[in-house]
Design an enzyme around this catalytic site. Structure first.
Site, PDB file in Angstrom:
ATOM      1  N   GLU A   1       0.818  -1.210   0.000  1.00 26.35           N
ATOM      2  CA  GLU A   1       0.000   0.000   0.000  1.00 26.35           C
ATOM      3  C   GLU A   1       0.859   1.270   0.000  1.00 26.35           C
ATOM      4  O   GLU A   1       0.406   2.335   0.415  1.00 26.35           O
ATOM      5  CB  GLU A   1      -0.933  -0.024   1.205  1.00 26.35           C
ATOM      6  CG  GLU A   1      -1.887  -1.205   1.173  1.00 26.35           C
ATOM      7  CD  GLU A   1      -2.593  -1.417   2.486  1.00 26.35           C
ATOM      8  OE1 GLU A   1      -3.623  -0.770   2.711  1.00 26.35           O
ATOM      9  OE2 GLU A   1      -2.110  -2.229   3.301  1.00 26.35           O
TER      10      GLU A   1
ATOM     11  N   ARG B   1     -11.371   3.092  11.741  1.00 23.02           N
ATOM     12  CA  ARG B   1     -12.569   2.912  10.919  1.00 23.02           C
ATOM     13  C   ARG B   1     -13.017   1.482  11.107  1.00 23.02           C
ATOM     14  O   ARG B   1     -12.220   0.548  10.975  1.00 23.02           O
ATOM     15  CB  ARG B   1     -12.273   3.185   9.450  1.00 23.02           C
ATOM     16  CG  ARG B   1     -13.540   3.359   8.601  1.00 23.02           C
ATOM     17  CD  ARG B   1     -13.256   3.357   7.120  1.00 23.02           C
ATOM     18  NE  ARG B   1     -12.884   2.028   6.663  1.00 23.02           N
ATOM     19  CZ  ARG B   1     -11.794   1.752   5.944  1.00 23.02           C
ATOM     20  NH1 ARG B   1     -10.946   2.703   5.613  1.00 23.02           N
ATOM     21  NH2 ARG B   1     -11.539   0.520   5.569  1.00 23.02           N
TER      22      ARG B   1
ATOM     23  N   ASN C   1      -9.620  -0.639  10.905  1.00 20.36           N
ATOM     24  CA  ASN C   1      -8.427  -0.026  10.312  1.00 20.36           C
ATOM     25  C   ASN C   1      -7.910   1.044  11.257  1.00 20.36           C
ATOM     26  O   ASN C   1      -8.586   2.048  11.491  1.00 20.36           O
ATOM     27  CB  ASN C   1      -8.771   0.592   8.959  1.00 20.36           C
ATOM     28  CG  ASN C   1      -9.086  -0.461   7.921  1.00 20.36           C
ATOM     29  OD1 ASN C   1      -8.222  -0.902   7.182  1.00 20.36           O
ATOM     30  ND2 ASN C   1     -10.340  -0.889   7.872  1.00 20.36           N
TER      31      ASN C   1
ATOM     32  N   GLY D   1      -7.706   5.244   5.436  1.00 19.69           N
ATOM     33  CA  GLY D   1      -7.297   6.103   4.339  1.00 19.69           C
ATOM     34  C   GLY D   1      -7.616   7.563   4.598  1.00 19.69           C
ATOM     35  O   GLY D   1      -8.652   7.901   5.175  1.00 19.69           O
TER      36      GLY D   1
END
Length: 364
Positions: free
Chosen positions: A17, A287, A305, A309
Site C-alpha cells: 500500500e 474505521r 483499520n 485512508g
C-alpha cells in the site's frame, strides 16, 4: 512548547500500500493548518530506507492524487536522523499495511519517546491481524461471519478439511494486509487452491471467510471524552467486490455518505462500532467496517483499520465531517490526543521507576 508544532508526516513504506500512503499523506499535508503546524515530510521507500529531506519533500509535492500517479523514489538512511535530533514534536504516521499500521512505527516512536497519532502499539498490531481481530471480536460477543484460519504449514495444495465446513462463496484474505491486496472471492471449490496460493504470496497466515450477501457499511470512530462515532457510510463496489483497483484506480465504486439506513440500523451499527473499537483496545482513531446481511438485516463486524485512508475519497474523514468534525479539526484532535497520551505515559513511566518502598508509601 512554543510556536508551530513540528509534525513529522511519515509516508510510503514497505507494504503493498506504498502508493496509497503517499496519496493519503498529500491529502493530510493540504489539510494541516499552516498557522499551527510545520510539516516535516519523511518518506520511506519500498525497501524500508528513509529518504533524504529534499526527496521526501519532492515526493509529497510532485505525486498525484491517485495511486498510479505517485513519484517513485529511493531512500538513503536506515532511519531519518531528524527523529533523533529533536527536530520534530509529534509523529503522524500515514502508513498503510505492514511496517507502519501494524505497531512497528508506533513501537519505534515509543522507544524514541515521541508522541504519535493513531492507535497504540498493541491495538495497531491486533487490528492489522485479521485473525486476532476476529478472535477478539468473537470473544467479546460481537457478531462475525464464520471463518477458518490456514497456516502455510497446513497448506499442501489440497483444500483443508475445516474449510469444507464453510459454504460458498468464500473470501480468502492474507491475514496481515490491507486495501484488499491479495483477496479473492471464491465461487467454486475448484478455484479455492489458486486463491489460497495468491494469499500466501503476501502472508504466511490466511483467513478464509464464509461469504454473505451483504452491503458494506463503514463507521469512523474518533476517541475523546466522549468518543465521536460517525454516521455510517456505505461502499457500493463497482467490481465483484471492493478490491484494490475499485478503491484507488478506476473510480468504479460508489461511496454513499451517509448510508441509506433506517434510524434503528444507524443506532445499532454505531453502537457496534464503539464496542468493536473498545474490544480491540483502540484509542485515537479507527474505521470499523461491517457487512450488513441483506436477507437477515444482521450486522457483522468485518475489520478495523487503525490508520484508515486519508485520500481525497476516503470514508474516514468524510464521515467525521458529516458528523460535525471537519478535516482540519480532525487532524487537530488527533495531534492533541497524541500529546495527551504521551504525557500520560511519561507520568506512568515515572511512577514505575520509583523505588518499591517509595511507591508503597505514597500509594503509587
Amino acid at each position: 512548547m512554543s510556536g508551530k508544532l513540528r509534525v513529522a508526516l511519515v509516508f510510503g513504506g514497505r507494504s503493498g500500500e506504498h502508493e496509497v500512503s503517499v496519496v493519503s499523506a498529500r491529502s493530510v499535508a493540504r489539510a494541516l493548518d499552516p498557522a499551527k503546524y510545520q510539516i516535516v515530510p519523511m518518506a520511506i521507500d519500498r525497501q524500508g530506507l528513509w529518504a533524504a529531506p529534499e526527496v521526501a519533500q519532492k515526493v509529497l509535492e510532485a505525486s498525484g492524487d491517485r495511486a498510479d500517479q505517485v513519484l517513485a523514489f529511493t531512500g538513503a538512511h536506515r532511519l531519518d536522523p531528524r527523529l533523533l535530533e529533536g527536530a520534530v514534536d509529534v509523529v503522524m504516521p500515514i502508513l498503510h499495511g505492514p511496517f507502519g499500521e501494524d505497531g512497528t512505527i508506533q513501537g519505534l516512536c515509543e522507544m524514541l519517546d515521541l508522541p504519535y497519532t493513531g492507535c497504540n502499539v498493541a491495538a495497531s498490531a491486533v487490528t492489522m491481524d485479521k485473525v486476532l481481530t476476529k478472535r477478539l471480536l468473537r470473544d467479546a460477543g460481537l457478531p462475525v461471519v464464520p471463518f477458518v484460519v490456514v497456516t502455510r504449514e497446513q497448506w499442501s495444495g489440497a483444500v483443508p478439511e475445516p474449510v469444507r465446513g464453510l459454504s460458498l462463496p468464500l473470501f480468502v484474505k492474507p491475514a496481515r494486509l490491507g486495501s484488499s491486496v491479495g483477496i479473492s472471492k471464491v465461487k467454486s471449490w475448484e478455484t479455492l487452491p489458486a486463491a489460497l496460493e495468491l494469499a500466501f504470496q503476501f502472508d504466511d497466515l490466511v483467513l478464509v471467510e464464509q461469504g454473505v450477501d451483504a452491503r458494506e457499511i463503514e463507521v469512523a470512530v474518533l476517541d475523546g471524552d466522549p468518543p465521536v462515532v460517525s454516521v455510517p457510510g456505505e461502499v457500493v463496489p463497482g467490481h465483484e467486490f471492493y478490491d484494490y483497483a475499485d478503491k484507488y484506480l478506476d473510480d468504479a465504486c460508489k461511496l454513499l455518505a451517509p448510508a441509506p439506513l433506517a434510524d434503528p440500523q444507524v443506532g445499532k451499527v454505531r453502537e457496534l462500532a464503539l464496542a468493536a473499537f473498545r474490544a480491540c483496545g483502540c484509542d485515537a482513531m479507527a474505521r470499523v467496517d461491517f457487512l450488513l446481511e441483506k436477507p437477515s438485516g444482521v450486522f457483522y463486524v468485518n475489520e478495523l483499520n487503525s490508520i484508515p485512508g486519508f485520500t481525497p475519497i476516503s470514508m474516514y474523514p468524510k464521515l467525521l465531517g458529516l458528523t460535525g468534525v471537519p478535516y482540519p479539526e480532525l487532524l487537530d484532535r488527533l495531534i492533541q490526543l497524541a500529546l495527551i497520551r504521551h504525557e500520560r505515559r511519561r507520568e506512568l513511566a515515572a511512577a514505575a521507576l520509583k523505588p518499591l518502598g517509595e511507591r508503597a508509601a505514597t500509594g503509587s
